[in-house]
Design a protein around this motif. Structure first.
Motif, PDB file in Angstrom:
ATOM      1  N   GLU A   5     109.526  11.225  60.811  1.00  0.00           N
ATOM      2  CA  GLU A   5     109.979  10.047  60.061  1.00  0.00           C
ATOM      3  C   GLU A   5     111.267   9.481  60.652  1.00  0.00           C
ATOM      4  N   ILE A   6     112.146  10.365  61.122  1.00  0.00           N
ATOM      5  CA  ILE A   6     113.377   9.894  61.761  1.00  0.00           C
ATOM      6  C   ILE A   6     113.029   9.059  62.987  1.00  0.00           C
ATOM      7  N   ALA A   7     112.107   9.562  63.805  1.00  0.00           N
ATOM      8  CA  ALA A   7     111.700   8.823  64.998  1.00  0.00           C
ATOM      9  C   ALA A   7     111.041   7.501  64.625  1.00  0.00           C
ATOM     10  N   THR A   8     110.250   7.519  63.576  1.00  0.00           N
ATOM     11  CA  THR A   8     109.575   6.302  63.134  1.00  0.00           C
ATOM     12  C   THR A   8     110.600   5.266  62.689  1.00  0.00           C
ATOM     13  N   ARG A   9     111.631   5.712  61.970  1.00  0.00           N
ATOM     14  CA  ARG A   9     112.677   4.784  61.532  1.00  0.00           C
ATOM     15  C   ARG A   9     113.409   4.178  62.720  1.00  0.00           C
ATOM     16  N   LEU A  10     113.512   4.935  63.801  1.00  0.00           N
ATOM     17  CA  LEU A  10     114.160   4.432  65.013  1.00  0.00           C
ATOM     18  C   LEU A  10     113.179   3.649  65.895  1.00  0.00           C
ATOM     19  N   GLU A  11     111.929   3.629  65.462  1.00  0.00           N
ATOM     20  CA  GLU A  11     110.874   2.925  66.195  1.00  0.00           C
ATOM     21  C   GLU A  11     110.736   3.465  67.621  1.00  0.00           C
ATOM     22  N   THR A  12     110.723   4.785  67.725  1.00  0.00           N
ATOM     23  CA  THR A  12     110.524   5.429  69.014  1.00  0.00           C
ATOM     24  C   THR A  12     109.702   6.693  68.815  1.00  0.00           C
ATOM     25  N   ASP A  13     109.352   7.348  69.898  1.00  0.00           N
ATOM     26  CA  ASP A  13     108.551   8.563  69.822  1.00  0.00           C
ATOM     27  C   ASP A  13     109.436   9.792  69.624  1.00  0.00           C
ATOM     28  N   LEU A  14     108.906  10.790  68.974  1.00  0.00           N
ATOM     29  CA  LEU A  14     109.581  12.072  68.851  1.00  0.00           C
ATOM     30  C   LEU A  14     109.154  12.930  70.034  1.00  0.00           C
ATOM     31  N   LEU A  15     110.083  13.193  70.956  1.00  0.00           N
ATOM     32  CA  LEU A  15     109.782  13.981  72.143  1.00  0.00           C
ATOM     33  C   LEU A  15     109.760  15.469  71.851  1.00  0.00           C
ATOM     34  N   GLY A  16     110.584  15.884  70.901  1.00  0.00           N
ATOM     35  CA  GLY A  16     110.645  17.297  70.585  1.00  0.00           C
ATOM     36  C   GLY A  16     111.775  17.602  69.630  1.00  0.00           C
ATOM     37  N   THR A  17     111.753  18.805  69.091  1.00  0.00           N
ATOM     38  CA  THR A  17     112.825  19.273  68.215  1.00  0.00           C
ATOM     39  C   THR A  17     113.361  20.591  68.763  1.00  0.00           C
ATOM     40  N   ILE A  18     114.661  20.761  68.636  1.00  0.00           N
ATOM     41  CA  ILE A  18     115.320  21.981  69.104  1.00  0.00           C
ATOM     42  C   ILE A  18     115.894  22.698  67.889  1.00  0.00           C
ATOM     43  N   PRO A  19     115.341  23.837  67.511  1.00  0.00           N
ATOM     44  CA  PRO A  19     115.810  24.516  66.296  1.00  0.00           C
ATOM     45  C   PRO A  19     117.206  25.087  66.425  1.00  0.00           C
ATOM     46  N   GLU A  20     117.879  25.180  65.292  1.00  0.00           N
ATOM     47  CA  GLU A  20     119.186  25.854  65.238  1.00  0.00           C
ATOM     48  C   GLU A  20     119.004  27.275  65.748  1.00  0.00           C
ATOM     49  N   ASP A  21     119.905  27.699  66.613  1.00  0.00           N
ATOM     50  CA  ASP A  21     119.759  29.002  67.253  1.00  0.00           C
ATOM     51  C   ASP A  21     121.150  29.527  67.581  1.00  0.00           C
ATOM     52  N   ALA A  22     121.505  30.668  67.002  1.00  0.00           N
ATOM     53  CA  ALA A  22     122.832  31.245  67.234  1.00  0.00           C
ATOM     54  C   ALA A  22     123.068  31.540  68.709  1.00  0.00           C
ATOM     55  N   ALA A  23     121.983  31.765  69.443  1.00  0.00           N
ATOM     56  CA  ALA A  23     122.120  32.076  70.864  1.00  0.00           C
ATOM     57  C   ALA A  23     122.640  30.892  71.660  1.00  0.00           C
ATOM     58  N   ALA A  24     122.499  29.677  71.121  1.00  0.00           N
ATOM     59  CA  ALA A  24     122.968  28.493  71.843  1.00  0.00           C
ATOM     60  C   ALA A  24     124.471  28.564  72.080  1.00  0.00           C
ATOM     61  N   ARG A  25     125.233  28.848  71.045  1.00  0.00           N
ATOM     62  CA  ARG A  25     126.681  28.947  71.207  1.00  0.00           C
ATOM     63  C   ARG A  25     127.049  30.209  71.981  1.00  0.00           C
ATOM     64  N   GLU A  26     126.313  31.279  71.786  1.00  0.00           N
ATOM     65  CA  GLU A  26     126.588  32.498  72.540  1.00  0.00           C
ATOM     66  C   GLU A  26     126.426  32.249  74.035  1.00  0.00           C
ATOM     67  N   SER A  27     125.419  31.474  74.399  1.00  0.00           N
ATOM     68  CA  SER A  27     125.173  31.191  75.815  1.00  0.00           C
ATOM     69  C   SER A  27     126.309  30.382  76.419  1.00  0.00           C
ATOM     70  N   VAL A  28     126.940  29.524  75.614  1.00  0.00           N
ATOM     71  CA  VAL A  28     128.071  28.737  76.088  1.00  0.00           C
ATOM     72  C   VAL A  28     129.214  29.668  76.488  1.00  0.00           C
ATOM     73  N   TYR A  29     129.539  30.618  75.613  1.00  0.00           N
ATOM     74  CA  TYR A  29     130.637  31.527  75.899  1.00  0.00           C
ATOM     75  C   TYR A  29     130.283  32.520  77.000  1.00  0.00           C
ATOM     76  N   ALA A  30     128.975  32.725  77.215  1.00  0.00           N
ATOM     77  CA  ALA A  30     128.548  33.591  78.312  1.00  0.00           C
ATOM     78  C   ALA A  30     128.522  32.843  79.633  1.00  0.00           C
ATOM     79  N   GLY A  31     128.669  31.525  79.587  1.00  0.00           N
ATOM     80  CA  GLY A  31     128.653  30.724  80.806  1.00  0.00           C
ATOM     81  C   GLY A  31     127.295  30.658  81.458  1.00  0.00           C
TER      82      GLY A  31
END
Length: 290
Positions: free
Chosen positions: A184-210
C-alpha cells in the motif's frame, strides 16, 4: 542481465538505511562475480571517505570534479570485484567542485563496471537532484514511518523533474507483526515495491564489525532480503552463504593483485587497496546524517 546498470540509491530522509542498502546490494553483486562501483555523490555531506580509510592527501570525487585529478585517482579497491569512489569531507574542496562533472564520471564508470551504485544525499539541492537524472533508474529507500514515506514522495517528484526513472521502493526496518501494508505504501507513491528489508539486530552489529551485513550474517533475515533484492535487480542468481566466497570476510582484507579483478584489463586503473578500520564509523554517520 538487466539492461539497467547504473542505480541511484536515494531517500528524502536521512537514517533510513540508504548507505547500508548501497553497500549490501553492491557486495551481493560482487559476490556473484559482477564488477561493482559505489560512488558517494553526496558532495556536501560525504559519508564514504572513512569507508576506504582515506589519508588527508588522498584523492576523492571532489578532486575529480574540480579538475585536479582523474577518476582513476579516486577509485579505491574495497574487496574482490568492488571499488568505492568517495567524496571528500573538506568544505573548501566542496566549494571548488563542479557537480556537472558527474555526467562524465558516471559515463566512464558505466563503461568500466557491470554495475554502478550512486549513493545520493538527502535533501533538495543541485548535486542531490543531478544523480537522479544520470542513473538508469532510481531506487527509493524508506522506512514505514509516515515522515520517511512523505519525503520519499518528494524524491520521486524530484526524479521526474530531473528526467529520471524510478525503479521502485525498498522499505527497510520492517516488522513481521506490523499491520502496515508495504504494498500500500508503494501504491500511494505510485511505484513498484522492489522489496522489504526486515528489522535485524545484526545490521547494526555488522556496522561495528566493519563488514557488510550479507557477509557478517549471511543467513539472517535482512541479509537474505538484500541478496534477493540484488538478484531481482540484476536478473541473476546470487550465491547464498554456502556459495559465497569464504575468503571475503571483511572489507579490504585481500591483496591488491586479487582485487584488481574489479578493473578492466586496459591498463592501470589507479586503484588502491582500502583499509577497513573506519568502515563502522563511516556507515554509522551515513545512516544518521544522510
Amino acid at each position: 542481465m538487466s539492461h539497467e546498470t547504473v542505480y541511484a540509491i536515494a531517500s528524502g530522509k536521512g537514517g533510513v538505511g540508504k548507505t547500508t542498502t548501497t553497500v549490501n546490494l553492491g557486495t551481493a553483486l560482487a559476490q556473484a562475480g559482477e564488477r561493482v562501483a559505489i560512488v558517494d555523490t553526496d558532495l556536501g555531506m560525504a559519508n564514504l571517505a572513512g569507508f576506504v580509510s582515506l589519508t588527508p592527501d588522498s584523492m576523492t570525487l571532489h578532486d575529480v570534479l574540480s579538475g585536479a585529478a582523474s577518476i582513476d585517482d579516486a577509485i579505491y579497491s574495497v574487496t574482490e570485484n568492488i571499488v568505492a569512489v568517495p567524496s571528500g569531507t573538506s568544505l573548501d574542496e566542496y566549494a571548488d567542485t563542479s557537480p556537472e562533472g558527474l555526467r562524465e564520471v558516471v559515463s566512464e564508470l558505466r563503461d568500466r563496471f557491470d554495475y554502478v551504485f550512486l549513493d545520493v544525499g538527502a535533501g533538495v539541492n543541485h548535486e542531490t537532484v543531478l544523480p537522479l537524472g544520470l542513473a538508469d533508474s532510481v531506487i527509493l529507500v524508506s522506512t514505514p514511518e509516515p515522515a520517511a514515506v512523505h519525503d520519499s514522495k518528494k524524491t520521486l517528484e524530484l526524479t521526474e523533474r530531473a528526467g529520471g526513472t524510478v525503479a521502485g521502493l525498498v522499505v527497510t526496518r520492517t516488522l513481521p507483526d506490523s499491520d502496515i501494508s508495504h504494498e500500500e505504501i508503494a501504491t500511494r507513491l505510485e511505484t513498484d515495491l522492489l522489496g522489504t528489508i526486515p528489522e535485524d539486530a545484526a545490521a547494526r552489529e555488522s556496522v561495528y564489525a566493519g563488514t557488510p551485513l550479507i557477509v557478517y550474517e549471511p543467513n539472517g533475515p535482512a541479509a537474505t532480503a538484500y541478496r534477493q533484492l540484488a538478484a531481482d535487480l540484476a536478473g541473476i542468481d546470487i550465491p547464498d552463504s554456502s556459495g559465497a566466497d569464504e575468503e571475503v570476510t571483511e572489507l579490504g582484507d585481500e591483496s591488491e593483485s586479487e582485487s584488481s579483478s574489479a578493473a578492466d584489463s586496459d591498463g592501470d586503473r589507479g586503484e588502491r587497496e582500502a583499509a577497513h578500520d573506519d568502515v563502522s564509523s563511516a556507515i554509522t554517520e551515513a545512516e544518521s546524517d544522510s
